[in-house]
Design an enzyme around this catalytic site. Sequence first.
Site, PDB file in Angstrom:
ATOM      1  N   GLY A  54      -2.848  -2.998  -3.519  1.00 36.52           N
ATOM      2  CA  GLY A  54      -2.244  -1.728  -3.910  1.00 36.52           C
ATOM      3  C   GLY A  54      -3.207  -0.943  -4.761  1.00 36.52           C
ATOM      4  N   CYS A  88      -5.694  -9.228  -3.140  1.00 33.33           N
ATOM      5  CA  CYS A  88      -6.270  -8.163  -3.975  1.00 33.33           C
ATOM      6  C   CYS A  88      -5.387  -7.895  -5.191  1.00 33.33           C
ATOM      7  CB  CYS A  88      -6.504  -6.918  -3.118  1.00 33.33           C
ATOM      8  SG  CYS A  88      -7.576  -5.731  -3.906  1.00 33.33           S
ATOM      9  N   TYR A  89      -4.685  -6.760  -5.228  1.00 28.39           N
ATOM     10  CA  TYR A  89      -3.791  -6.502  -6.361  1.00 28.39           C
ATOM     11  C   TYR A  89      -2.778  -7.641  -6.507  1.00 28.39           C
ATOM     12  CZ  TYR A  89      -0.276  -4.359  -9.298  1.00 28.39           C
ATOM     13  OH  TYR A  89       0.617  -4.115 -10.300  1.00 28.39           O
ATOM     14  N   HIS A 119      -9.911  -8.691   1.386  1.00 32.61           N
ATOM     15  CA  HIS A 119      -8.842  -8.403   2.352  1.00 32.61           C
ATOM     16  C   HIS A 119      -9.045  -9.208   3.638  1.00 32.61           C
ATOM     17  CE1 HIS A 119      -6.753  -5.150   0.264  1.00 32.61           C
ATOM     18  NE2 HIS A 119      -7.937  -4.908  -0.276  1.00 32.61           N
ATOM     19  N   GLU A 128      -7.087  -9.529   6.004  1.00 33.82           N
ATOM     20  CA  GLU A 128      -6.424  -8.878   7.141  1.00 33.82           C
ATOM     21  C   GLU A 128      -7.297  -7.846   7.837  1.00 33.82           C
ATOM     22  OE1 GLU A 128      -5.880  -8.458   3.973  1.00 33.82           O
ATOM     23  OE2 GLU A 128      -5.223  -6.458   3.417  1.00 33.82           O
ATOM     24  N   ASP A 156       1.542   6.923  24.026  1.00 37.12           N
ATOM     25  CA  ASP A 156       2.552   6.672  23.004  1.00 37.12           C
ATOM     26  C   ASP A 156       3.916   7.249  23.388  1.00 37.12           C
ATOM     27  OD1 ASP A 156       0.362   5.628  21.726  1.00 37.12           O
ATOM     28  OD2 ASP A 156       0.020   7.388  20.478  1.00 37.12           O
ATOM     29  N   LYS A 158      -2.460   0.926  18.394  1.00 38.83           N
ATOM     30  CA  LYS A 158      -2.604   1.387  19.783  1.00 38.83           C
ATOM     31  C   LYS A 158      -2.605   0.236  20.792  1.00 38.83           C
ATOM     32  CE  LYS A 158      -3.472   5.222  22.111  1.00 38.83           C
ATOM     33  NZ  LYS A 158      -2.767   6.481  21.796  1.00 38.83           N
TER      34      LYS A 158
END
Length: 513
Positions: free
Chosen positions: A55, A81-82, A164, A166, A221, A369
Amino acid sequence: MKASVWIVDFGSQYTQLITRRIRELSRKSEILTIDTARTRLKGGERPGALILSGGPQSVFLDREDYSAFFSDATLPILGVCYGMQLMAQTSGGKVERGVQGEYGKSKIDVLASGFPKGQSTVWMSHSDHVIQLPEGYQVIARSENRLVAAMAHETLPRVGIQFHPEVHHSENGMQWLSWFLDGIAKVKQDWTEADRLKDLTAAVKTVNPKRVLCAFSGGVDSLVAATLVHRALPGRVRCIFVDNGLLREQDTGHLKMLQEKTELDIEWVDASELFLSRLSGVSDPEQKRKIIGNTFIDVLEDESRRIEKKDGTPFDYLLQGTIYPDVIESSSPHGVSGKSVTIKSHHNVGGLPERMKLALLEPLRFLFKDEVRELGRDLGLDSEWLHRHPFPGPGLAVRIMGDVTRARIDCLKRADSILMNELRSSGLYASTWQAFPVFLPVKTVGVKGDGRVVEEVIALRAVNSVDGMTATITEFPWSFLTSVASRIVNEVPGITRVVYDLTQKPPGTIEWE
Ligand code: XMP
């Protein structure tokens, strides 16, 4: 089915990437606001694991009480992280304000055994850092600057990761996450790709709109979103395709084919005269976009009123094919008081819901996507329809520099057909994120036949990208570029020169306007 992994959103730009990675590791996860997670934990619910996201805030300024997250010592927690700084601070460790942060690619050294080992490159984005571990924790990785890059409790299922895992750029990121889920939290696999369609269908049924207006472009989309909602609630979706006169030949053909081959109810509204007359004499890019956006809303509003009047059933929802990168660019989708930062907005029908008092239905807003394409595949949609290059809402208007005239639109359409034709026949279409011609109203001198001509220019633009946020130039074979250029100067009246755009994004955007 209840989510086995709860992700508490502290406002990171990457929170959705965490859910995506958890899905890739075959677990169902749910993003919760801090308040919801706290209330549910206090109410006695217990997930298989809790992930505290990163964050933008600092533990020094954050005065909230997070003790509910840490009160059950057996609940597996991963702080990212945070989230790690919060874990350290709340458990009796110390966090220090960094004079200098660690941003972007950094190297870490993994110190303890039993973890993803060795030196690797990871993605960091922090200024505060943990200077003293809470009791019972050990350092399991350090950054090049010798800061704590990861920590774990010696006996409890608690892990903190300063980088991170991810993010795509973090080497071994998936191993770190699977090490936590499999080795520490021991969360059972409970999700497969097939669940995505089931979950989204259930979510649409829960909203249960009475009648849905879909602003349909025929792009990936909106096609997937409309098909999903139509299958969940047959007969309730009405798709309106607004022809703004700024389409390529490939779009008109594609739309006609979708009208024929899909089960969707697609109405084609030809509003090209209106759009082109309002654009007449306008050369400022922002003004063009505004005129097109407002005209689009006017047309859609008129058309939906006409339909409602004709058959007496009002629309209550507007369906949009918004996907996650659109959301993260424009606002904080969940979270803590909108703390993630606004980057830019590409919305095409922004003003309509308020004007028509419609609620928004955006079933794809948490997907990326490639996940939308997989969903489309699960819905049985043709692979070719799902792999079309993106095309901007304002269409050819933002690919014609200066005034938009019919002659220039025709010229650009011809150049586009040639480029598409060559891309497909040489097998390069699928490997290119986006390719298109741009019309430049610049007079240059040339020789055609035996005479001197003074004609205009086509620029070719082609890029590779993962999400449109950054892009590299496509390195087409020289022979391909020269044959496209040669066809354009020979077959498109008024064009004597073709150039190739060699600009990456950043600093250049993908579209020229
Ligand atoms: P830029 O030009 O911002 O484009 O680098 C990034 C991606 O977004 C597409 N794009 C748009 N899409 N409405 C859209 O639906 C718009 O107004 C718009 N402007 C740009 C662009 O084609 C590229 O894929």
